[in-house]
Design a protein around this motif. Structure first.
Motif, PDB file in Angstrom:
ATOM      1  N   THR A  92      31.082  47.233  48.455  1.00 20.62           N
ATOM      2  CA  THR A  92      31.757  48.166  47.552  1.00 20.62           C
ATOM      3  C   THR A  92      32.881  47.460  46.792  1.00 20.62           C
ATOM      4  N   LYS A  93      33.665  46.652  47.501  1.00 21.19           N
ATOM      5  CA  LYS A  93      34.767  45.929  46.842  1.00 21.19           C
ATOM      6  C   LYS A  93      34.247  44.873  45.859  1.00 21.19           C
ATOM      7  N   VAL A  94      33.194  44.160  46.226  1.00 17.08           N
ATOM      8  CA  VAL A  94      32.612  43.161  45.320  1.00 17.08           C
ATOM      9  C   VAL A  94      32.100  43.851  44.060  1.00 17.08           C
ATOM     10  N   ASN A  95      31.414  44.984  44.225  1.00 15.28           N
ATOM     11  CA  ASN A  95      30.920  45.732  43.062  1.00 15.28           C
ATOM     12  C   ASN A  95      32.059  46.203  42.171  1.00 15.28           C
ATOM     13  N   TYR A  96      33.128  46.678  42.786  1.00 14.55           N
ATOM     14  CA  TYR A  96      34.293  47.115  42.019  1.00 14.55           C
ATOM     15  C   TYR A  96      34.828  45.963  41.155  1.00 14.55           C
ATOM     16  N   HIS A  97      34.991  44.810  41.766  1.00 13.60           N
ATOM     17  CA  HIS A  97      35.533  43.677  41.017  1.00 13.60           C
ATOM     18  C   HIS A  97      34.542  43.153  39.982  1.00 13.60           C
ATOM     19  N   SER A  98      33.260  43.286  40.246  1.00 16.17           N
ATOM     20  CA  SER A  98      32.254  42.910  39.245  1.00 16.17           C
ATOM     21  C   SER A  98      32.396  43.778  38.004  1.00 16.17           C
ATOM     22  N   LEU A  99      32.560  45.073  38.222  1.00 19.08           N
ATOM     23  CA  LEU A  99      32.727  45.986  37.093  1.00 19.08           C
ATOM     24  C   LEU A  99      34.029  45.723  36.346  1.00 19.08           C
ATOM     25  N   GLU A 100      35.103  45.454  37.085  1.00 19.65           N
ATOM     26  CA  GLU A 100      36.391  45.151  36.452  1.00 19.65           C
ATOM     27  C   GLU A 100      36.286  43.889  35.603  1.00 19.65           C
ATOM     28  N   LYS A 101      35.660  42.874  36.152  1.00 19.76           N
ATOM     29  CA  LYS A 101      35.502  41.595  35.439  1.00 19.76           C
ATOM     30  C   LYS A 101      34.650  41.794  34.189  1.00 19.76           C
ATOM     31  N   TYR A 102      33.525  42.457  34.341  1.00 19.79           N
ATOM     32  CA  TYR A 102      32.635  42.702  33.211  1.00 19.79           C
ATOM     33  C   TYR A 102      33.335  43.532  32.140  1.00 19.79           C
ATOM     34  N   GLY A 103      34.005  44.609  32.557  1.00 20.59           N
ATOM     35  CA  GLY A 103      34.696  45.467  31.603  1.00 20.59           C
ATOM     36  C   GLY A 103      35.778  44.730  30.840  1.00 20.59           C
ATOM     37  N   SER A 104      36.500  43.891  31.541  1.00 23.93           N
ATOM     38  CA  SER A 104      37.570  43.126  30.911  1.00 23.93           C
ATOM     39  C   SER A 104      37.009  42.132  29.903  1.00 23.93           C
TER      40      SER A 104
END
Length: 100
Positions: free
Chosen positions: A29-41
């Motif tokens: 869940t945390k890895v997915n969250y950071h993946s989305l944050e990175k992609y969005g940024s």
């Protein structure tokens, strides 16, 4: 006006496979969250989001280490005691001088 809270998210004895399911679920869940944050940024602001990249790497390292612990516990017929506490602090935002 600072307030602190503490919650037990995980507490108990687990067989290795059960522990793996619980811990890998949290890490995923945390890895997915950071993946989305990175992609969005990168997508929205056309910039690299290093914090999320570093957190992903740290979480993957933790996952690898946990995998070794679980394997050892399985091989030696051991159980795992897990206490997962989350601490939350509510406080005023830090003031910045506007510099980036």
């Amino acid at each position: 006006m600072k307030k602190q809270f503490q919650f037990k998210l995980i507490e108990g004895k687990f067989e290795p496979l059960e522990a793996g399911k619980v811990l890998y679920s949290l890490i995923k869940t945390k890895v997915n969250y950071h993946s989305l944050e990175k992609y969005g940024s990168e997508f929205k602001f056309n910039r690299d989001f290093q914090h999320s990249k570093r957190r992903q790497e740290t979480l993957i390292e933790a996952s690898d280490y946990i995998r070794m612990l679980i394997k050892e516990a399985e091989e030696k017929d051991l159980e795992l005691l897990i206490n997962g506490i989350i601490q939350i602090e509510v406080r005023p935002k830090a003031k910045t001088d506007g510099a980036i």
